[in-house]
Design a protein around this motif. Structure first.
Motif, PDB file in Angstrom:
ATOM      1  N   ALA A 170      20.382  10.321  35.258  1.00 22.77           N
ATOM      2  CA  ALA A 170      21.086   9.053  35.452  1.00 22.77           C
ATOM      3  C   ALA A 170      21.909   8.662  34.233  1.00 22.77           C
ATOM      4  N   GLY A 171      21.881   9.505  33.194  1.00 19.66           N
ATOM      5  CA  GLY A 171      22.670   9.221  31.999  1.00 19.66           C
ATOM      6  C   GLY A 171      22.060   8.196  31.074  1.00 19.66           C
ATOM      7  N   LEU A 172      20.752   7.925  31.224  1.00 24.12           N
ATOM      8  CA  LEU A 172      20.123   6.888  30.420  1.00 24.12           C
ATOM      9  C   LEU A 172      19.498   7.415  29.136  1.00 24.12           C
ATOM     10  N   VAL A 173      19.207   8.710  29.080  1.00 26.38           N
ATOM     11  CA  VAL A 173      18.693   9.313  27.847  1.00 26.38           C
ATOM     12  C   VAL A 173      19.453  10.615  27.616  1.00 26.38           C
ATOM     13  N   PRO A 174      19.656  11.014  26.351  1.00 24.88           N
ATOM     14  CA  PRO A 174      20.376  12.260  26.068  1.00 24.88           C
ATOM     15  C   PRO A 174      19.586  13.475  26.519  1.00 24.88           C
ATOM     16  N   PRO A 175      20.232  14.457  27.131  1.00 31.59           N
ATOM     17  CA  PRO A 175      19.518  15.671  27.547  1.00 31.59           C
ATOM     18  C   PRO A 175      18.790  16.359  26.399  1.00 31.59           C
ATOM     19  N   GLY A 176      19.330  16.232  25.185  1.00 27.30           N
ATOM     20  CA  GLY A 176      18.685  16.857  24.042  1.00 27.30           C
ATOM     21  C   GLY A 176      17.329  16.277  23.700  1.00 27.30           C
ATOM     22  N   PRO A 188      11.203   5.677  27.679  1.00 26.09           N
ATOM     23  CA  PRO A 188      10.225   6.285  26.774  1.00 26.09           C
ATOM     24  C   PRO A 188      10.867   6.663  25.449  1.00 26.09           C
ATOM     25  N   HIS A 189      10.027   6.697  24.410  1.00 31.23           N
ATOM     26  CA  HIS A 189      10.491   6.976  23.052  1.00 31.23           C
ATOM     27  C   HIS A 189       9.494   7.923  22.397  1.00 31.23           C
ATOM     28  N   PRO A 190       9.973   8.901  21.612  1.00 25.21           N
ATOM     29  CA  PRO A 190       9.047   9.871  21.008  1.00 25.21           C
ATOM     30  C   PRO A 190       7.939   9.243  20.174  1.00 25.21           C
ATOM     31  N   SER A 191       8.180   8.073  19.574  1.00 26.66           N
ATOM     32  CA  SER A 191       7.180   7.456  18.703  1.00 26.66           C
ATOM     33  C   SER A 191       5.936   7.011  19.463  1.00 26.66           C
ATOM     34  N   GLU A 192       5.998   6.996  20.786  1.00 26.12           N
ATOM     35  CA  GLU A 192       4.838   6.563  21.562  1.00 26.12           C
ATOM     36  C   GLU A 192       3.646   7.489  21.397  1.00 26.12           C
ATOM     37  N   LEU A 193       3.876   8.680  20.940  1.00 27.31           N
ATOM     38  CA  LEU A 193       2.776   9.623  20.731  1.00 27.31           C
ATOM     39  C   LEU A 193       2.212   9.533  19.321  1.00 27.31           C
ATOM     40  N   ASP A 194       2.753   8.624  18.519  1.00 27.79           N
ATOM     41  CA  ASP A 194       2.287   8.449  17.140  1.00 27.79           C
ATOM     42  C   ASP A 194       1.432   7.198  17.051  1.00 27.79           C
ATOM     43  N   ALA A 195       0.149   7.325  17.294  1.00 23.42           N
ATOM     44  CA  ALA A 195      -0.761   6.182  17.237  1.00 23.42           C
ATOM     45  C   ALA A 195      -1.186   5.934  15.790  1.00 23.42           C
ATOM     46  N   THR A 196      -1.428   4.673  15.460  1.00 25.81           N
ATOM     47  CA  THR A 196      -1.908   4.302  14.134  1.00 25.81           C
ATOM     48  C   THR A 196      -3.393   3.966  14.204  1.00 25.81           C
ATOM     49  N   SER A 225       6.082 -14.053  27.675  1.00 27.88           N
ATOM     50  CA  SER A 225       6.880 -13.030  27.000  1.00 27.88           C
ATOM     51  C   SER A 225       6.043 -12.436  25.881  1.00 27.88           C
ATOM     52  N   VAL A 226       6.460 -11.273  25.427  1.00 32.07           N
ATOM     53  CA  VAL A 226       5.876 -10.654  24.243  1.00 32.07           C
ATOM     54  C   VAL A 226       6.951 -10.662  23.167  1.00 32.07           C
ATOM     55  N   LEU A 227       6.592 -11.055  21.960  1.00 32.85           N
ATOM     56  CA  LEU A 227       7.532 -11.004  20.847  1.00 32.85           C
ATOM     57  C   LEU A 227       7.719  -9.540  20.457  1.00 32.85           C
ATOM     58  N   LEU A 228       8.948  -9.053  20.597  1.00 34.42           N
ATOM     59  CA  LEU A 228       9.214  -7.619  20.458  1.00 34.42           C
ATOM     60  C   LEU A 228      10.364  -7.362  19.489  1.00 34.42           C
ATOM     61  N   ARG A 229      10.117  -6.469  18.554  1.00 36.42           N
ATOM     62  CA  ARG A 229      11.169  -6.051  17.624  1.00 36.42           C
ATOM     63  C   ARG A 229      12.305  -5.410  18.411  1.00 36.42           C
ATOM     64  N   GLY A 230      13.529  -5.859  18.156  1.00 35.02           N
ATOM     65  CA  GLY A 230      14.699  -5.278  18.799  1.00 35.02           C
ATOM     66  C   GLY A 230      14.967  -5.785  20.194  1.00 35.02           C
ATOM     67  N   VAL A 231      14.154  -6.732  20.669  1.00 37.44           N
ATOM     68  CA  VAL A 231      14.349  -7.277  22.021  1.00 37.44           C
ATOM     69  C   VAL A 231      14.598  -8.776  21.971  1.00 37.44           C
ATOM     70  N   PRO A 286      22.537   1.911  21.146  1.00 39.86           N
ATOM     71  CA  PRO A 286      21.206   2.347  20.694  1.00 39.86           C
ATOM     72  C   PRO A 286      20.237   1.189  20.494  1.00 39.86           C
ATOM     73  N   ALA A 287      20.751  -0.049  20.466  1.00 41.13           N
ATOM     74  CA  ALA A 287      19.894  -1.218  20.276  1.00 41.13           C
ATOM     75  C   ALA A 287      19.766  -2.033  21.560  1.00 41.13           C
ATOM     76  N   ASP A 288      20.043  -1.423  22.702  1.00 36.02           N
ATOM     77  CA  ASP A 288      19.994  -2.164  23.963  1.00 36.02           C
ATOM     78  C   ASP A 288      18.583  -2.704  24.202  1.00 36.02           C
ATOM     79  N   PRO A 289      18.423  -4.029  24.384  1.00 37.22           N
ATOM     80  CA  PRO A 289      17.078  -4.601  24.508  1.00 37.22           C
ATOM     81  C   PRO A 289      16.383  -4.283  25.827  1.00 37.22           C
ATOM     82  N   ILE A 290      17.137  -3.948  26.862  1.00 25.92           N
ATOM     83  CA  ILE A 290      16.514  -3.568  28.125  1.00 25.92           C
ATOM     84  C   ILE A 290      16.006  -2.132  28.026  1.00 25.92           C
ATOM     85  N   ALA A 291      16.831  -1.251  27.460  1.00 23.89           N
ATOM     86  CA  ALA A 291      16.410   0.140  27.258  1.00 23.89           C
ATOM     87  C   ALA A 291      15.146   0.218  26.411  1.00 23.89           C
ATOM     88  N   ALA A 292      15.076  -0.608  25.366  1.00 20.45           N
ATOM     89  CA  ALA A 292      13.916  -0.570  24.477  1.00 20.45           C
ATOM     90  C   ALA A 292      12.630  -0.848  25.231  1.00 20.45           C
TER      91      ALA A 292
END
Length: 352
Positions: free
Chosen positions: A20-26, A65-73, A242-248, A55-61
């Protein structure tokens, strides 16, 4: 969407998002790994709002999915508000003495990338079968100290109108249940589900509130506004969370627009949540001090109707604690109070 067209159905994996063109194929290898761990779903309504060139679209955020989701603290927890230890029967969570959650399913129209139940929700749905649902409703009937039933999940508006009406009728028939509350993303994320039949399913003489989850003013599309108007006309009282969200929504401008848009749609802002530390959500966290300063900056700029309770849901099921900005502090013989429009006032203690 890049070409202005809508997908025919929700986009449920990384390859569909790329198509759908929403994320880069790479990015596909990394995003496939994320989607294998955490559910993905972007409805046509939300896909239409995403600008993949920003790259800062608040709906996309919120939804992609984002690769950092697999990095738990080390601070993040699989069950950050402790649903599990407070589950007396399947589908029920009982933390507060006077209210309890009913989770009839664990499916949602969209899967937020910051969801505190991200380890449980998904397309499999986790729907209570007939016997499990009746057992959960029987638990409410057997606990007269519980005065409020809160339907959540998952998203209760994903249920069929027939099943939803059954739940509302059963709860409404319990003399001790004075409030029914539903928490939902559906009116903004999938507004076409808010049909006349669904609105009718919510018809009850018991006080019924729908708490809409929305985090950005752009989520209130024409279709979402129409869905909310249909619910309002059906007598459903509308609250907003709402949730207070960085970048949203972590700027005064974005938060003000969100709260004003809620009110314009008859949605009373209710809660602004500090992020629950679920695994892989650290990129969204706004420090509490920053959240307090943001809200303080809006006091006096916005009507009190727009003021939500800024709250942190404590771990181990200890409940929601208000953490909003303070405008008063104790001083000798009284209180020193800051005015939201500037200035300060000393309020002496009342004479004994």
């Amino acid at each position: 969407m890049p070409d202005g067209s809508l997908p025919a159905r929700p986009l449920r994996d990384a390859d569909a998002l790329a198509g759908a063109g929403l994320v880069p194929p790479g990015d596909l290898p990394a995003l496939r790994a994320v989607a294998a761990r955490y559910a993905v779903s972007v409805t046509p309504a939300m896909a239409a709002l995403i600008d993949p060139a920003d790259p800062a679209d608040p709906i996309a955020a919120q939804y992609l999915p984002h690769p950092s989701e697999l990095d738990a603290t080390a601070q993040e927890l699989a069950d950050p508000i402790a649903d599990g230890p407070h589950t007396p029967v399947k589908g029920v969570v009982h933390r507060y003495p006077d209210r309890a959650l009913l989770k009839p399913l664990l499916a949602c129209p969209v899967y937020c990338r910051f969801c505190f139940r991200r380890e449980q929700v998904g397309p499999a749905g986790g729907v209570l079968d007939e016997a499990e649902l009746e057992a959960a409703l029987d638990w409410f009937a057997a606990n007269p100290g519980v005065r409020e039933a809160i339907l959540t999940g998952g998203d209760p508006l994903m249920l069929s109108p027939r099943r939803l009406a059954h739940i509302v009728r059963r709860l409404s028939a319990m003399p001790h249940i004075g409030i029914i509350r539903l928490h939902s993303r559906v009116p903004v994320a999938d507004p076409g589900r808010v049909t006349a039949a669904l609105a009718e399913a919510l018809d009850t003489e018991t006080a019924l509130f729908l708490c809409l989850h929305a985090n950005h003013a752009r989520e209130f599309t024409d279709a979402a506004r129409a869905a909310l108007r249909r619910l309002s006309r059906a007598g459903v009282a509308l609250l907003g969370q709402s949730v207070l969200l960085r970048g949203v929504n972590d700027t005064a401008e974005a938060m003000e627009a969100l709260l004003r848009t809620m009110l314009a749609n008859r949605v009373k802002p209710y809660y602004l949540h500090q992020l629950d530390r679920a695994p892989g959500t650290a990129r969204f966290e706004v420090p509490i001090a920053e959240g307090r300063a943001l809200l303080a900056s809006l006091r006096g700029r916005l009507t009190g109707l727009a003021w939500p309770t800024y709250a942190l849901d404590l771990p181990e099921g200890q409940g929601k604690a208000p953490i909003g900005p303070d405008f008063a502090e104790r001083a000798e013989g009284g209180w020193r109070v800051r005015g939201p429009l500037g200035g300060e006032h000393f309020q002496a203690d009342a004479a004994p």
